[in-house]
Design a protein around this motif. Structure first.
Motif, PDB file in Angstrom:
ATOM      1  N   GLY A   1      36.328  40.352 -15.071  1.00 13.13           N
ATOM      2  CA  GLY A   1      37.203  41.252 -14.323  1.00 13.13           C
ATOM      3  C   GLY A   1      37.287  42.630 -14.947  1.00 13.13           C
ATOM      4  O   GLY A   1      37.252  43.646 -14.252  1.00 13.13           O
ATOM      5  N   GLN A   2      37.400  42.692 -16.274  1.00 14.73           N
ATOM      6  CA  GLN A   2      37.502  44.001 -16.920  1.00 14.73           C
ATOM      7  C   GLN A   2      36.176  44.754 -16.843  1.00 14.73           C
ATOM      8  O   GLN A   2      36.167  45.984 -16.745  1.00 14.73           O
ATOM      9  CB  GLN A   2      37.976  43.861 -18.360  1.00 14.73           C
ATOM     10  N   ILE A   3      35.076  44.021 -16.850  1.00 17.40           N
ATOM     11  CA  ILE A   3      33.773  44.677 -16.655  1.00 17.40           C
ATOM     12  C   ILE A   3      33.706  45.278 -15.260  1.00 17.40           C
ATOM     13  O   ILE A   3      33.298  46.427 -15.075  1.00 17.40           O
ATOM     14  CB  ILE A   3      32.619  43.676 -16.858  1.00 17.40           C
TER      15      ILE A   3
ATOM     16  N   THR B   1      31.379  28.900 -11.343  1.00 15.83           N
ATOM     17  CA  THR B   1      31.310  27.646 -10.588  1.00 15.83           C
ATOM     18  C   THR B   1      30.565  26.521 -11.303  1.00 15.83           C
ATOM     19  O   THR B   1      31.070  25.388 -11.367  1.00 15.83           O
ATOM     20  CB  THR B   1      30.687  27.892  -9.204  1.00 15.83           C
ATOM     21  N   PRO B   2      29.360  26.755 -11.855  1.00 15.62           N
ATOM     22  CA  PRO B   2      28.638  25.643 -12.491  1.00 15.62           C
ATOM     23  C   PRO B   2      29.412  25.014 -13.651  1.00 15.62           C
ATOM     24  O   PRO B   2      29.435  23.780 -13.792  1.00 15.62           O
ATOM     25  CB  PRO B   2      27.342  26.301 -12.978  1.00 15.62           C
ATOM     26  N   VAL B   3      30.056  25.853 -14.468  1.00 16.27           N
ATOM     27  CA  VAL B   3      30.824  25.328 -15.602  1.00 16.27           C
ATOM     28  C   VAL B   3      32.008  24.509 -15.098  1.00 16.27           C
ATOM     29  O   VAL B   3      32.288  23.402 -15.596  1.00 16.27           O
ATOM     30  CB  VAL B   3      31.324  26.471 -16.508  1.00 16.27           C
ATOM     31  N   GLU B   4      32.699  25.035 -14.123  1.00 15.11           N
ATOM     32  CA  GLU B   4      33.871  24.349 -13.583  1.00 15.11           C
ATOM     33  C   GLU B   4      33.476  23.030 -12.918  1.00 15.11           C
ATOM     34  O   GLU B   4      34.168  22.006 -13.083  1.00 15.11           O
ATOM     35  CB  GLU B   4      34.583  25.249 -12.571  1.00 15.11           C
TER      36      GLU B   4
ATOM     37  N   GLU C   1      22.936  47.291 -16.796  1.00 18.86           N
ATOM     38  CA  GLU C   1      22.327  46.517 -15.714  1.00 18.86           C
ATOM     39  C   GLU C   1      22.732  45.047 -15.814  1.00 18.86           C
ATOM     40  O   GLU C   1      23.021  44.398 -14.791  1.00 18.86           O
ATOM     41  CB  GLU C   1      20.801  46.648 -15.768  1.00 18.86           C
ATOM     42  N   ILE C   2      22.768  44.520 -17.027  1.00 18.25           N
ATOM     43  CA  ILE C   2      23.190  43.130 -17.229  1.00 18.25           C
ATOM     44  C   ILE C   2      24.655  42.965 -16.835  1.00 18.25           C
ATOM     45  O   ILE C   2      25.034  41.984 -16.167  1.00 18.25           O
ATOM     46  CB  ILE C   2      22.971  42.717 -18.692  1.00 18.25           C
TER      47      ILE C   2
ATOM     48  N   LYS D   1      27.403  38.682  -9.401  1.00 21.34           N
ATOM     49  CA  LYS D   1      27.384  37.224  -9.239  1.00 21.34           C
ATOM     50  C   LYS D   1      28.760  36.681  -8.878  1.00 21.34           C
ATOM     51  O   LYS D   1      28.859  35.610  -8.268  1.00 21.34           O
ATOM     52  CB  LYS D   1      26.885  36.558 -10.527  1.00 21.34           C
ATOM     53  N   GLY D   2      29.811  37.393  -9.235  1.00 24.17           N
ATOM     54  CA  GLY D   2      31.155  36.973  -8.871  1.00 24.17           C
ATOM     55  C   GLY D   2      31.471  35.562  -9.336  1.00 24.17           C
ATOM     56  O   GLY D   2      31.272  35.199 -10.498  1.00 24.17           O
TER      57      GLY D   2
END
Length: 208
Positions: free
Chosen positions: A108-110, A40-43, A26-27, A34-35
């Motif tokens: 991406g791999q997830i 975005t926040p880190v960038e 689920e996590i 969230k994609g």
């Protein structure tokens, strides 16, 4: 599930940290859903040179990625967190892009692994199972008849569900049992029994 494989994640550790496979998956689905919101926040903090919030955000990346077993990414985020705390901005400038590249690769791999698993489940749900023998089908009919006379709706639906995953006389039974299930759900148990008998009889193997 001990053999759960998702890219190069340490899924065993992730399942342990999360308290079970269901919560773990689920996590992972939440990260996928969230994609770009994952990144975005880190960038943005990096581009704005907002190092205070950047340290907070990469700390969160470090912790969350360790929780799901993405140990390599967790270590990269840890390095950036400590670089920020120690004022080594040049290290952040050098290592931010590789960390973000790895971050996207992991998510991406997830995403790919979960999409493949879903397709496999959907395919498996439509694949016919075993081919009933005449004796096995007679036994199924008898079980259904007993359940109908005892007004055991749940048992009737269970039997029909099992039949729908198999074949008889080379015929996929999934479509054949669908209208019978509807009769059962309406409480028309005897009609459902009669239709089932007629359906089996038409397949040329059993006679009333």
């Amino acid at each position: 599930m001990a053999n759960l494989i998702i890219g190069d994640l340490d899924t065993s550790a992730g399942i342990t940290f999360c308290g079970g496979e269901d919560i773990y998956l689920e996590i992972l689905r939440e990260y996928v859903n969230k994609g770009e919101d994952n990144f975005t926040p880190v960038e943005e903090a990096f581009q704005n040179q907002d190092w205070k919030n950047y340290i907070i955000l990469v700390h969160a990346v470090k912790s969350s990625m360790r929780t799901i077993g993405a140990n390599g990414l967790s270590e990269l985020a840890k390095e950036l967190e400590f670089a920020g705390k120690e004022g080594r901005i040049s290290d952040i400038l050098d290592k931010h892009a590789p960390m973000m590249k790895e971050y996207r690769r992991v998510i991406g791999q997830i995403s790919d692994a979960l999409a493949t698993a879903q397709k496999d489940e959907e395919t498996a749900s439509w694949l016919p199972g075993k081919e009933y023998t005449k004796d096995e089908m007679e036994e199924c009919l008898l079980d259904f008849e007993n359940a109908a006379f005892c007004l055991e709706e749940e048992r009737m639906l269970e039997l029909l569900g099992e039949m729908g995953r198999n074949t008889y006389c080379g015929v996929d039974l999934s479509k054949a049992v669908s209208p019978i299930e509807q009769k059962v759900k309406r409480g028309d148990y005897m009609a459902a029994l009669n239709v089932l008998r007629q359906t089996v009889s038409r397949m040329g193997q059993l006679k009333n």
